[in-house]
Design a protein around this motif. Structure first.
Motif, PDB file in Angstrom:
ATOM      1  N   ASN A 182      -4.797   9.997  -0.931  1.00  0.00           N
ATOM      2  CA  ASN A 182      -3.564   8.772  -0.460  1.00  0.00           C
ATOM      3  C   ASN A 182      -4.385   7.302  -0.548  1.00  0.00           C
ATOM      4  O   ASN A 182      -5.097   7.228  -0.590  1.00  0.00           O
ATOM      5  CB  ASN A 182      -3.134   9.005   0.458  1.00  0.00           C
ATOM      6  CG  ASN A 182      -2.378   7.474   1.442  1.00  0.00           C
ATOM      7  OD1 ASN A 182      -1.323   7.439   0.753  1.00  0.00           O
ATOM      8  ND2 ASN A 182      -2.605   7.780   2.469  1.00  0.00           N
ATOM      9  N   ILE A 183      -3.615   6.837  -1.364  1.00  0.00           N
ATOM     10  CA  ILE A 183      -3.654   4.624  -1.328  1.00  0.00           C
ATOM     11  C   ILE A 183      -2.706   4.533  -0.956  1.00  0.00           C
ATOM     12  O   ILE A 183      -2.162   4.572  -1.461  1.00  0.00           O
ATOM     13  CB  ILE A 183      -4.143   4.785  -3.293  1.00  0.00           C
ATOM     14  CG1 ILE A 183      -6.048   5.213  -3.294  1.00  0.00           C
ATOM     15  CG2 ILE A 183      -5.061   3.211  -2.756  1.00  0.00           C
ATOM     16  CD1 ILE A 183      -5.497   5.409  -4.382  1.00  0.00           C
ATOM     17  N   GLY A 185       0.008   4.932   1.111  1.00  0.00           N
ATOM     18  CA  GLY A 185       0.550   6.010   1.869  1.00  0.00           C
ATOM     19  C   GLY A 185       0.969   5.816   3.003  1.00  0.00           C
ATOM     20  O   GLY A 185      -0.021   6.235   3.868  1.00  0.00           O
ATOM     21  N   ASN A 199      -4.275 -10.999   2.553  1.00  0.00           N
ATOM     22  CA  ASN A 199      -4.790  -9.040   2.749  1.00  0.00           C
ATOM     23  C   ASN A 199      -3.862  -8.181   3.427  1.00  0.00           C
ATOM     24  O   ASN A 199      -3.622  -7.613   3.752  1.00  0.00           O
ATOM     25  CB  ASN A 199      -5.729  -9.107   3.740  1.00  0.00           C
ATOM     26  CG  ASN A 199      -6.661  -9.790   4.172  1.00  0.00           C
ATOM     27  OD1 ASN A 199      -6.911 -10.809   2.829  1.00  0.00           O
ATOM     28  ND2 ASN A 199      -7.289 -10.094   5.630  1.00  0.00           N
ATOM     29  N   ASN A 202      -2.670  -7.476   6.319  1.00  0.00           N
ATOM     30  CA  ASN A 202      -4.242  -7.398   7.233  1.00  0.00           C
ATOM     31  C   ASN A 202      -4.840  -8.571   7.690  1.00  0.00           C
ATOM     32  O   ASN A 202      -5.623  -9.519   7.670  1.00  0.00           O
ATOM     33  CB  ASN A 202      -4.978  -6.338   6.635  1.00  0.00           C
ATOM     34  CG  ASN A 202      -3.935  -5.029   6.536  1.00  0.00           C
ATOM     35  OD1 ASN A 202      -4.088  -4.290   6.963  1.00  0.00           O
ATOM     36  ND2 ASN A 202      -3.768  -4.838   4.776  1.00  0.00           N
ATOM     37  N   MET A 203      -4.154  -9.689   8.445  1.00  0.00           N
ATOM     38  CA  MET A 203      -5.355 -10.566   8.981  1.00  0.00           C
ATOM     39  C   MET A 203      -5.398 -10.234  11.031  1.00  0.00           C
ATOM     40  O   MET A 203      -4.321 -10.081  11.484  1.00  0.00           O
ATOM     41  CB  MET A 203      -3.529 -12.267   9.188  1.00  0.00           C
ATOM     42  CG  MET A 203      -3.090 -12.270   7.374  1.00  0.00           C
ATOM     43  SD  MET A 203      -4.838 -12.785   6.105  1.00  0.00           S
ATOM     44  CE  MET A 203      -5.031 -13.815   6.361  1.00  0.00           C
ATOM     45  N   PRO A 204      -5.718 -10.050  11.188  1.00  0.00           N
ATOM     46  CA  PRO A 204      -6.350 -10.653  12.423  1.00  0.00           C
ATOM     47  C   PRO A 204      -5.357 -11.208  13.357  1.00  0.00           C
ATOM     48  O   PRO A 204      -5.356 -12.177  13.221  1.00  0.00           O
ATOM     49  CB  PRO A 204      -7.717 -10.863  13.285  1.00  0.00           C
ATOM     50  CG  PRO A 204      -8.462 -10.365  10.662  1.00  0.00           C
ATOM     51  CD  PRO A 204      -7.616 -10.943  10.175  1.00  0.00           C
ATOM     52  N   ASP A 214      -5.962   0.431   3.202  1.00  0.00           N
ATOM     53  CA  ASP A 214      -6.637   0.695   2.355  1.00  0.00           C
ATOM     54  C   ASP A 214      -6.896  -0.384   0.575  1.00  0.00           C
ATOM     55  O   ASP A 214      -7.515   0.877  -0.423  1.00  0.00           O
ATOM     56  CB  ASP A 214      -5.738   1.664   1.807  1.00  0.00           C
ATOM     57  CG  ASP A 214      -6.199   3.013   2.692  1.00  0.00           C
ATOM     58  OD1 ASP A 214      -6.202   3.223   3.692  1.00  0.00           O
ATOM     59  OD2 ASP A 214      -5.309   4.091   2.167  1.00  0.00           O
ATOM     60  N   GLN A 216      -8.436  -2.825   0.844  1.00  0.00           N
ATOM     61  CA  GLN A 216      -9.362  -4.216   1.285  1.00  0.00           C
ATOM     62  C   GLN A 216     -10.506  -4.309   0.027  1.00  0.00           C
ATOM     63  O   GLN A 216     -10.412  -6.243   0.132  1.00  0.00           O
ATOM     64  CB  GLN A 216     -10.825  -3.806   1.795  1.00  0.00           C
ATOM     65  CG  GLN A 216     -11.430  -1.941   1.360  1.00  0.00           C
ATOM     66  CD  GLN A 216     -10.757  -0.601   2.108  1.00  0.00           C
ATOM     67  OE1 GLN A 216      -9.139  -0.926   2.476  1.00  0.00           O
ATOM     68  NE2 GLN A 216     -11.903   0.300   2.299  1.00  0.00           N
ATOM     69  N   ALA A 217     -10.156  -3.979  -1.145  1.00  0.00           N
ATOM     70  CA  ALA A 217     -10.652  -4.411  -2.424  1.00  0.00           C
ATOM     71  C   ALA A 217     -10.808  -6.195  -2.728  1.00  0.00           C
ATOM     72  O   ALA A 217     -11.123  -7.026  -3.892  1.00  0.00           O
ATOM     73  CB  ALA A 217     -12.063  -3.746  -3.046  1.00  0.00           C
ATOM     74  N   PHE A 218      -9.425  -6.138  -2.198  1.00  0.00           N
ATOM     75  CA  PHE A 218      -8.688  -6.764  -3.069  1.00  0.00           C
ATOM     76  C   PHE A 218      -8.115  -8.322  -1.778  1.00  0.00           C
ATOM     77  O   PHE A 218      -7.394  -9.139  -2.558  1.00  0.00           O
ATOM     78  CB  PHE A 218      -7.082  -6.645  -3.560  1.00  0.00           C
ATOM     79  CG  PHE A 218      -7.015  -5.760  -4.375  1.00  0.00           C
ATOM     80  CD1 PHE A 218      -7.604  -6.341  -6.259  1.00  0.00           C
ATOM     81  CD2 PHE A 218      -7.426  -4.098  -3.757  1.00  0.00           C
ATOM     82  CE1 PHE A 218      -7.854  -4.841  -6.960  1.00  0.00           C
ATOM     83  CE2 PHE A 218      -6.856  -3.136  -5.113  1.00  0.00           C
ATOM     84  CZ  PHE A 218      -7.782  -3.669  -6.396  1.00  0.00           C
ATOM     85  N   TYR A 219      -9.213  -8.067  -0.339  1.00  0.00           N
ATOM     86  CA  TYR A 219      -8.843  -8.954   0.034  1.00  0.00           C
ATOM     87  C   TYR A 219      -8.752 -10.639  -0.169  1.00  0.00           C
ATOM     88  O   TYR A 219      -9.843 -10.304  -0.415  1.00  0.00           O
ATOM     89  CB  TYR A 219      -9.015  -8.734   1.445  1.00  0.00           C
ATOM     90  CG  TYR A 219      -8.179  -7.470   2.307  1.00  0.00           C
ATOM     91  CD1 TYR A 219      -7.578  -6.709   1.435  1.00  0.00           C
ATOM     92  CD2 TYR A 219      -8.936  -7.249   3.918  1.00  0.00           C
ATOM     93  CE1 TYR A 219      -6.862  -5.695   2.127  1.00  0.00           C
ATOM     94  CE2 TYR A 219      -7.768  -6.338   4.381  1.00  0.00           C
ATOM     95  CZ  TYR A 219      -7.020  -5.702   4.107  1.00  0.00           C
ATOM     96  OH  TYR A 219      -6.774  -4.304   4.119  1.00  0.00           O
ATOM     97  N   LYS A 221      -7.531 -12.069  -2.528  1.00  0.00           N
ATOM     98  CA  LYS A 221      -8.118 -12.262  -3.856  1.00  0.00           C
ATOM     99  C   LYS A 221      -6.686 -12.008  -4.428  1.00  0.00           C
ATOM    100  O   LYS A 221      -5.150 -11.755  -3.735  1.00  0.00           O
ATOM    101  CB  LYS A 221      -8.310 -10.547  -4.766  1.00  0.00           C
ATOM    102  CG  LYS A 221      -9.753 -10.022  -4.415  1.00  0.00           C
ATOM    103  CD  LYS A 221     -11.081 -11.390  -5.690  1.00  0.00           C
ATOM    104  CE  LYS A 221     -12.302 -10.986  -4.958  1.00  0.00           C
ATOM    105  NZ  LYS A 221     -12.584  -9.781  -4.919  1.00  0.00           N
ATOM    106  N   LYS A 232      -5.692   0.910  -9.232  1.00  0.00           N
ATOM    107  CA  LYS A 232      -6.080   1.701  -8.224  1.00  0.00           C
ATOM    108  C   LYS A 232      -5.560   3.265  -8.198  1.00  0.00           C
ATOM    109  O   LYS A 232      -5.882   4.125  -8.565  1.00  0.00           O
ATOM    110  CB  LYS A 232      -5.266   2.083  -6.282  1.00  0.00           C
ATOM    111  CG  LYS A 232      -5.786   0.546  -5.488  1.00  0.00           C
ATOM    112  CD  LYS A 232      -7.507   0.660  -5.439  1.00  0.00           C
ATOM    113  CE  LYS A 232      -7.617   1.851  -3.954  1.00  0.00           C
ATOM    114  NZ  LYS A 232      -9.112   2.094  -4.165  1.00  0.00           N
ATOM    115  N   ALA A 236      -7.562   6.395 -10.128  1.00  0.00           N
ATOM    116  CA  ALA A 236      -7.473   8.025  -8.958  1.00  0.00           C
ATOM    117  C   ALA A 236      -7.266   8.247 -10.359  1.00  0.00           C
ATOM    118  O   ALA A 236      -8.331   9.740  -9.939  1.00  0.00           O
ATOM    119  CB  ALA A 236      -6.424   7.603  -7.905  1.00  0.00           C
TER     120      ALA A 236
END
Lengths: 458, 458
Positions: A182-183, A185, A199, A202-204, A214, A216-219, A221, A232, A236
């Motif tokens: 699962n990516i 979802g 992100n 996903n910002m604190p 899931d 995070q490698a693109f945060y 960017k 992804k 996969a």
């Protein structure tokens, strides 16, 4: 009134038993569901009607055109008018009338999403969605489609929007429904942000439950969500390809759901063409989704597996048109009436394409109608899996083999005893619909409509 | 000073070429790395010294005792004194001296984590960790261990804490390092919360980057993080077991890292035994981790695969003792000196067990010393994978077969030209260490220590 709704629900829920049979394919095909969110029947440069119309000229979806040239186009494909009912139907094979998942599910468990109404209230429905557990207010599905496929040796991958159940339920995690991988979802129905720079939400301190997991490698960017999910997904499927295992990829794009944030790779030309900022953003979301489709097709070709890989392109409901779009309400699916949330054609008819080079004659079209319920038995047939449980749909495998088969002689149901938003016109609240052959019956439940029943010829 | 540090670094980075050979096993073993975070050598009721000591009586880890009875106990196993250097070494086979990942990595990319110091600054190190891409300030590792295993047909699963690279880098996503499945692994080094009731930190508006991803089915539930990860891990290995594929499970528990939140399944008895609330919480985190180990072992037995499944139990550095614990500083690893962050024994010696019923004689112990670098070549040997790249470690497969082999005749390095926290005593900042045979050399870099070099007999 409630009694009437219940009778209607019971009447719709007739039981159809489908017995799958092993297919004759020596090598089981890979199956990709390419599911777009909130995409309307007219949201493409590939006409799904008899000829190109005004809206077809508004958008650019060259890869859908390419897929149509290579595969089969369904002119009359139907789903529910909102997302979770369609999505739970796709993996259970059962009508939302049977599962009682009739409206979209909230991220928060046990929380109905019906808009407050002075006159009607919704009959009891499974407000937390579908689950393989015994979670409160869920429909228990012992073996959803991904689980059946996994049990049969398929490598099952989920990428993108899930939205089968509320947080805290088993159904909120695609891995509990039979996905090996699962990516991204979860319970969320739309992304907090489409932007890698943000992100994906996903910002604190600012993240809501709609922040997409899931990726995070693109945060940080400059990668648009649609692109990140595509990369992804491609990554996969590499494992089953290398291992020569058949795979099932459920690629559920968050696009083109709100927030309508422009995909800057494409938006300029739509602005230049005179679209307002909302519509230009919408068109750019569509073209980004279309690029994803092209990338997937290219990758299958590169890996030399395209012949035995099935791609099913669908949307989960009709195009948004009652609120939040640019321009005039109820025009975004023309010539279809209304949009997402309504039992009229604009709310339930979707663009659908199937590509399967070893089986489907390129450039075919069919008038055979199909529904969300048909996906489950069709995929089982494709995979050669026997199944003896309850199924409300019918395999359209014969249509793939012979698109001239048109047997539109069963009822298709659109049951929405719920209220979605402020606007109630055009069936956007408290409605049911049934298509049967050339006819469509619309039932509007509000007293002010005098229990209005409308019969339309399609 | 900087030149001296560089010379030291170069000297430590001698190149050892390891050529793996195919092993003779007809069926490749499953391999589980059970990695605990911040667990000290004395944090267990299973003695790793010659006899039980005071701290061994403080904790209850019956499943570690059981594992020791079934497998091999390493009395002298070493890793780095902080987490990321150990973790990147485990999957690259290279010393942190070579990768220049000498300190823990921040979630934020390109942000050094060194505590401000008036006298020294750290030599350039790869502050964003390890990556398979070309991300800024990362060590590029083309084929990390999971990728090599995957390429060789292993089904590779990551569950729990990853912490190989900062957000936005390829290394932040375990799937980019060769894991087919990733559950809950990201850039974060510790969880925002261990509690399902707090959604492991994923609370709208309150979530930080330390909120643990992927566990939505446990949100709002009374499920401790350690338990949730265990259930997910068990569920994830089901697929390769069913498919009869060898698997590599990297189960990186977030426990027993701070925040030291009590695991209520176990905490009461430690409070009753007179431990202060911090120490009782710590002990409960340990016992929850131990329960996970037991559950994994039970499941392997139930699935009848325990004989050919290797479990390697390790910690990523010594036990925390300079700050944040109950009681007196620098007593938590006694008789070992100091703790996490220090090159003294308390900072780098860890509890390590290996279980492999078809190869290891039950209840064995060894004095052979091993280091974090040895994990990589050992696992490759176990899996029968040839590898011709640079490796700084040495396979301990011969020791598993014959624990009486003791050839402690190579240097083990602990290089930490960094500063961790406020406290600088006991080697907690600016230090290097080398163990060689019976001797250990400690080098403290601060001028006030007069470039102090200390030689200790182990």
């Amino acid at each position: 009134m409630k009694r009437l709704l219940m009778m209607l629900a019971m009447g719709f829920g007739t039981c159809i038993i489908a017995n799958g049979q092993n297919n004759k394919l020596s090598q089981r095909p890979n199956i990709i569901l390419f599911l777009v969110d909130d995409m309307g029947w007219m949201d493409t440069s590939q006409p799904f009607g008899d000829s190109a119309m005004e809206l077809n000229r508004k958008y650019h979806t060259p890869n859908m055109e390419r897929m149509a040239k290579d595969g089969l186009l369904f002119k009359q494909a139907y789903v529910n008018s909102v997302c979770t009912p369609t999505r739970t139907t796709l993996i259970s094979g059962m009508s939302s009338v049977r599962t009682h998942i009739t409206n979209w599910t909230s991220i928060t468990p046990n929380q109905a999403t019906d808009y407050k109404d002075d006159e009607l209230s919704a009959p009891a429905w499974n407000i937390s969605g579908l689950s393989t557990g015994n979670d409160l207010n869920t429909y228990h599905c012992e073996k959803p489609l991904p689980q059946l496929l996994k049990d049969a040796g398929y490598f099952t991958i989920h990428v993108g929007k899930a939205h089968w159940g509320s947080l805290g339920t088993k159904g909120s995690d695609p891995m509990n429904l039979g996905f090996v991988v699962n990516i991204a979802g979860s319970s969320l129905g739309h992304p907090q942000s489409y932007y890698g720079q943000q992100n994906f939400g996903n910002m604190p301190g600012k993240a809501t439950f709609n922040a997409v997991p899931d990726l995070q490698a693109f945060y940080g960017k400059d990668t648009f969500l649609t692109e990140a999910l595509t990369q992804k997904a491609i990554s996969a499927i590499d494992f089953p390809i290398k291992e020569k295992k058949p795979f099932f990829l459920y690629l559920g794009h968050y696009a083109v759901h709100v927030p309508l944030q422009p995909d800057k790779r494409y938006v300029s030309k739509y602005v230049a063409a005179g679209l307002d900022s909302t519509e230009a953003a919408y068109a750019s979301l569509l073209e980004g989704m279309d690029k994803s489709l092209g990338d997937i097709m290219d990758y299958l070709k590169k890996k030399e597996i395209e012949k035995n890989t099935i791609i099913i392109f669908m949307s989960d409901n009709g195009g948004l048109s009652n609120t939040g779009r640019g321009g005039i309400r109820n025009t975004h699916n023309l010539p279809l009436r209304a949009g997402k949330g309504s039992p009229y054609e604009g709310g339930v008819r979707i663009p659908m394409l199937v590509k399967w080079p070893s089986v489907i004659k390129p450039g075919s079209k069919t008038n055979s109608y199909v529904s969300a319920e048909d996906f489950f038995p069709t995929v089982l047939k494709m995979a050669g899996i026997k199944f003896t449980g309850t199924v409300d749909g019918k395999s359209y495998l014969p249509v793939l083999k012979n698109p001239s088969i048109v047997k539109n002689d069963r009822p298709l149901l659109f049951h929405y005893p719920n209220r979605w938003t402020t606007k109630e016109d055009e069936g956007y609240a408290w409605s049911s619909g049934m298509r049967f052959g050339k006819w469509k019956l619309i039932y509007l439940m509000k007293q002010k409509n005098l229990n209005c029943t409308i019969l339309i010829m399609i």
